[in-house]
Motif scaffolding. Structure first.
Motif, PDB file in Angstrom:
ATOM      1  N   CYS A 113      -7.275 -17.774 -43.785  1.00 36.12           N
ATOM      2  CA  CYS A 113      -7.367 -16.349 -44.274  1.00 36.12           C
ATOM      3  C   CYS A 113      -6.685 -16.269 -44.735  1.00 36.12           C
ATOM      4  O   CYS A 113      -6.017 -15.907 -44.375  1.00 36.12           O
ATOM      5  CB  CYS A 113      -7.154 -16.169 -42.628  1.00 36.12           C
ATOM      6  SG  CYS A 113      -8.112 -17.061 -40.203  1.00 36.12           S
ATOM      7  N   THR A 144     -11.390 -11.439 -44.493  1.00 37.25           N
ATOM      8  CA  THR A 144     -12.118 -10.891 -43.433  1.00 37.25           C
ATOM      9  C   THR A 144     -11.599  -9.423 -44.584  1.00 37.25           C
ATOM     10  O   THR A 144     -11.049  -9.202 -45.515  1.00 37.25           O
ATOM     11  CB  THR A 144     -10.182 -11.240 -42.325  1.00 37.25           C
ATOM     12  OG1 THR A 144      -8.789 -10.208 -43.589  1.00 37.25           O
ATOM     13  CG2 THR A 144     -10.153 -12.129 -42.417  1.00 37.25           C
ATOM     14  N   THR A 171     -15.714 -11.699 -42.747  1.00 34.90           N
ATOM     15  CA  THR A 171     -15.676 -11.071 -41.788  1.00 34.90           C
ATOM     16  C   THR A 171     -15.788  -9.802 -41.695  1.00 34.90           C
ATOM     17  O   THR A 171     -15.133  -9.374 -42.714  1.00 34.90           O
ATOM     18  CB  THR A 171     -14.753 -11.861 -40.689  1.00 34.90           C
ATOM     19  OG1 THR A 171     -13.925 -11.384 -40.911  1.00 34.90           O
ATOM     20  CG2 THR A 171     -15.599 -12.770 -40.277  1.00 34.90           C
ATOM     21  N   VAL A 173     -14.723  -6.126 -38.722  1.00 36.71           N
ATOM     22  CA  VAL A 173     -14.338  -5.530 -37.493  1.00 36.71           C
ATOM     23  C   VAL A 173     -15.453  -4.712 -37.413  1.00 36.71           C
ATOM     24  O   VAL A 173     -15.369  -4.144 -35.884  1.00 36.71           O
ATOM     25  CB  VAL A 173     -12.974  -5.738 -37.411  1.00 36.71           C
ATOM     26  CG1 VAL A 173     -12.658  -4.097 -37.816  1.00 36.71           C
ATOM     27  CG2 VAL A 173     -12.763  -5.162 -35.384  1.00 36.71           C
ATOM     28  N   TYR A 179     -19.032 -10.943 -37.347  1.00 30.50           N
ATOM     29  CA  TYR A 179     -18.416 -12.092 -36.848  1.00 30.50           C
ATOM     30  C   TYR A 179     -19.693 -13.854 -37.517  1.00 30.50           C
ATOM     31  O   TYR A 179     -19.366 -14.239 -36.785  1.00 30.50           O
ATOM     32  CB  TYR A 179     -17.187 -12.311 -36.040  1.00 30.50           C
ATOM     33  CG  TYR A 179     -16.646 -11.285 -36.249  1.00 30.50           C
ATOM     34  CD1 TYR A 179     -15.115 -11.978 -36.871  1.00 30.50           C
ATOM     35  CD2 TYR A 179     -16.024 -10.498 -35.809  1.00 30.50           C
ATOM     36  CE1 TYR A 179     -14.428 -11.108 -37.007  1.00 30.50           C
ATOM     37  CE2 TYR A 179     -15.347  -9.244 -35.809  1.00 30.50           C
ATOM     38  CZ  TYR A 179     -14.112  -9.812 -36.211  1.00 30.50           C
ATOM     39  OH  TYR A 179     -12.883  -9.051 -36.393  1.00 30.50           O
ATOM     40  N   ILE A 182     -19.425 -17.463 -38.840  1.00 28.15           N
ATOM     41  CA  ILE A 182     -18.455 -18.812 -37.719  1.00 28.15           C
ATOM     42  C   ILE A 182     -19.242 -18.773 -36.588  1.00 28.15           C
ATOM     43  O   ILE A 182     -18.737 -20.019 -36.310  1.00 28.15           O
ATOM     44  CB  ILE A 182     -17.674 -17.675 -37.542  1.00 28.15           C
ATOM     45  CG1 ILE A 182     -16.333 -16.811 -38.541  1.00 28.15           C
ATOM     46  CG2 ILE A 182     -16.085 -18.361 -36.362  1.00 28.15           C
ATOM     47  CD1 ILE A 182     -15.315 -16.021 -37.893  1.00 28.15           C
ATOM     48  N   LEU A 205     -10.040 -11.970 -34.606  1.00 27.60           N
ATOM     49  CA  LEU A 205     -10.650 -12.903 -35.112  1.00 27.60           C
ATOM     50  C   LEU A 205     -11.162 -13.594 -33.534  1.00 27.60           C
ATOM     51  O   LEU A 205     -12.229 -13.537 -33.345  1.00 27.60           O
ATOM     52  CB  LEU A 205     -10.646 -13.673 -36.012  1.00 27.60           C
ATOM     53  CG  LEU A 205     -11.729 -14.620 -36.737  1.00 27.60           C
ATOM     54  CD1 LEU A 205     -11.962 -14.692 -38.171  1.00 27.60           C
ATOM     55  CD2 LEU A 205     -11.872 -15.404 -35.815  1.00 27.60           C
ATOM     56  N   HIS A 208     -11.930 -11.672 -30.861  1.00 24.11           N
ATOM     57  CA  HIS A 208     -13.631 -11.631 -30.148  1.00 24.11           C
ATOM     58  C   HIS A 208     -14.274 -12.753 -29.751  1.00 24.11           C
ATOM     59  O   HIS A 208     -15.696 -12.382 -29.315  1.00 24.11           O
ATOM     60  CB  HIS A 208     -14.142 -11.390 -31.672  1.00 24.11           C
ATOM     61  CG  HIS A 208     -15.607 -10.637 -32.202  1.00 24.11           C
ATOM     62  ND1 HIS A 208     -15.989  -9.646 -31.694  1.00 24.11           N
ATOM     63  CD2 HIS A 208     -16.914 -11.549 -32.759  1.00 24.11           C
ATOM     64  CE1 HIS A 208     -17.979 -10.390 -32.317  1.00 24.11           C
ATOM     65  NE2 HIS A 208     -17.727 -11.229 -32.890  1.00 24.11           N
ATOM     66  N   LEU A 209     -14.197 -14.119 -30.656  1.00 22.98           N
ATOM     67  CA  LEU A 209     -14.895 -15.185 -30.116  1.00 22.98           C
ATOM     68  C   LEU A 209     -14.687 -15.401 -28.785  1.00 22.98           C
ATOM     69  O   LEU A 209     -15.848 -15.898 -27.818  1.00 22.98           O
ATOM     70  CB  LEU A 209     -14.598 -16.366 -30.433  1.00 22.98           C
ATOM     71  CG  LEU A 209     -14.314 -15.689 -32.997  1.00 22.98           C
ATOM     72  CD1 LEU A 209     -13.578 -16.974 -33.508  1.00 22.98           C
ATOM     73  CD2 LEU A 209     -15.638 -16.479 -32.503  1.00 22.98           C
TER      74      LEU A 209
END
Length: 345
Positions: A113, A144, A171, A173, A179, A182, A205, A208-209
């Protein structure tokens, strides 16, 4: 949280150790672990014999490891064996001590990342790629904060120049589908690890997942002043059955016995070196040097060659660490054997 869908490579150990239970390490804080097994989760520590028999730091359990433990002794399990690792991401421990540190074990995909604003650094991604290729996991570069960068295409092109054959995803936000790239990696039973510097947004991240704010980001903002709060490694189960490992931000990414990773990350230079007139060419001023010819032709940058040579020196220093060479062959040969067999399939 329970241990389900045990990988076939570990099923045989249940019969080999009938008095012990296969567990997986999901959290580590110094000498205390949290493990999951078929019936749930509990705290754990290594046995006295295990501690006495260990030869190197990386012999100890790490997040992602499968272990054999006695879970019948009360509230705390006792770990007796670490089962052979199918992959292991190792770096030189931060600071002046010349010792290794296991970042995560038994991972299928490692996301490297890096944010596209204040964290962007090509030389750093070369370091991460070297360690990732050496780990046995599949590296993916994850960029990101695309919403905070006006040169996304140009920076992706820079990454492509040093990450040949590696997936590069982005990615944000700030975007509704920020996202989505992914999603294809989130397969049930697979273990993913996110590594990178502080503040690149790893915990945001993962939140979010997960669909919640389980991981504290300490008010991590959508700007270039992200604050990092992850202080330990933790394996987390996602709703779809994939598992992710969140790791603390890395101030340093030092090399640790990553010869094979160097060859993979710098395959272009290794291929050029094989064409040099002299086998021991130093790529300085020797006649017939294919590496210097590539630099003159614009096919290779001097900065990339300098990075390669610097990492080789660091790696050689780690390989000479006292007491390490005697133990590493036995420790890693099972990993190599496993990966070699699986890559043939």
């Amino acid at each position: 949280m329970k241990l389900e869908n045990l990988p076939p490579v570990y099923e045989a150990y249940s019969a080999e150790y009938p008095d012990l239970t296969v567990c997986r390490v999901v959290l580590q804080e110094k000498d205390l672990y949290h493990v999951i097994h078929k019936d749930g989760m509990m705290q754990a520590q290594v046995s006295g014999k295990f501690r006495y028999d260990t030869k190197t730091v990386s012999d100890f359990p790490a997040v992602g490891d499968y272990v054999m433990a006695d879970i019948t002794g009360g509230d705390r399990a006792v770990i007796h064996n670490v089962l052979p690792r199918t992959s292991v991401f190792i770096r030189k421990a931060a600071g002046k001590s010349n010792t290794e540190q296991v970042v995560a074990a038994n991972i299928d995909t490692v996301f490297l990342c890096m944010s596209l604003n204040n964290d962007f650094n090509i030389r750093r991604i070369e370091r991460y790629l070297t360690a990732a290729w050496d780990s046995g996991a599949v590296p993916v570069v994850l960029l990101t904060k695309t919403d905070l960068c006006d040169e996304v295409t140009a920076k992706i092109a820079q990454i492509e120049s040093v990450a040949v054959g590696v997936d590069i995803i982005t990615t944000s936000v700030a975007e509704p589908d920020g996202y989505s790239q992914i999603t294809p990696y989130l397969k049930a039973g697979k273990t993913l690890a996110f590594v990178g510097s502080s503040g690149v947004g790893k915990s945001t991240l993962i939140n979010h997942l997960l669909g919640d704010d389980r991981l504290d980001t300490n008010g991590l903002r959508n700007d270039d002043k992200g604050r990092h709060t992850t202080t330990h490694r933790e394996l987390i189960m996602l709703p779809g059955g994939a598992m992710v490992i969140d790791t603390p931000g890395m101030r340093e990414m030092g090399m640790w016995d990553s010869s094979e990773g160097l060859s993979a990350a710098f395959e272009d230079i290794e291929e050029l070196s094989a064409k040099c007139r002299f086998k021991n060419c130093t790529h300085k001023s020797e006649p017939g040097c294919a590496v210097q010819a590539a630099i003159k032709n614009g096919e290779l940058s001097e900065e990339r060659l300098s990075s390669y040579e610097k990492l080789k020196i660091e790696n050689a220093y780690s390989e000479d660490a006292e007491g390490y060479l005697a133990a590493k062959e036995e420790k890693f040969k099972k990993i190599a054997k496993y990966n070699k067999a699986n890559h043939k399939k």
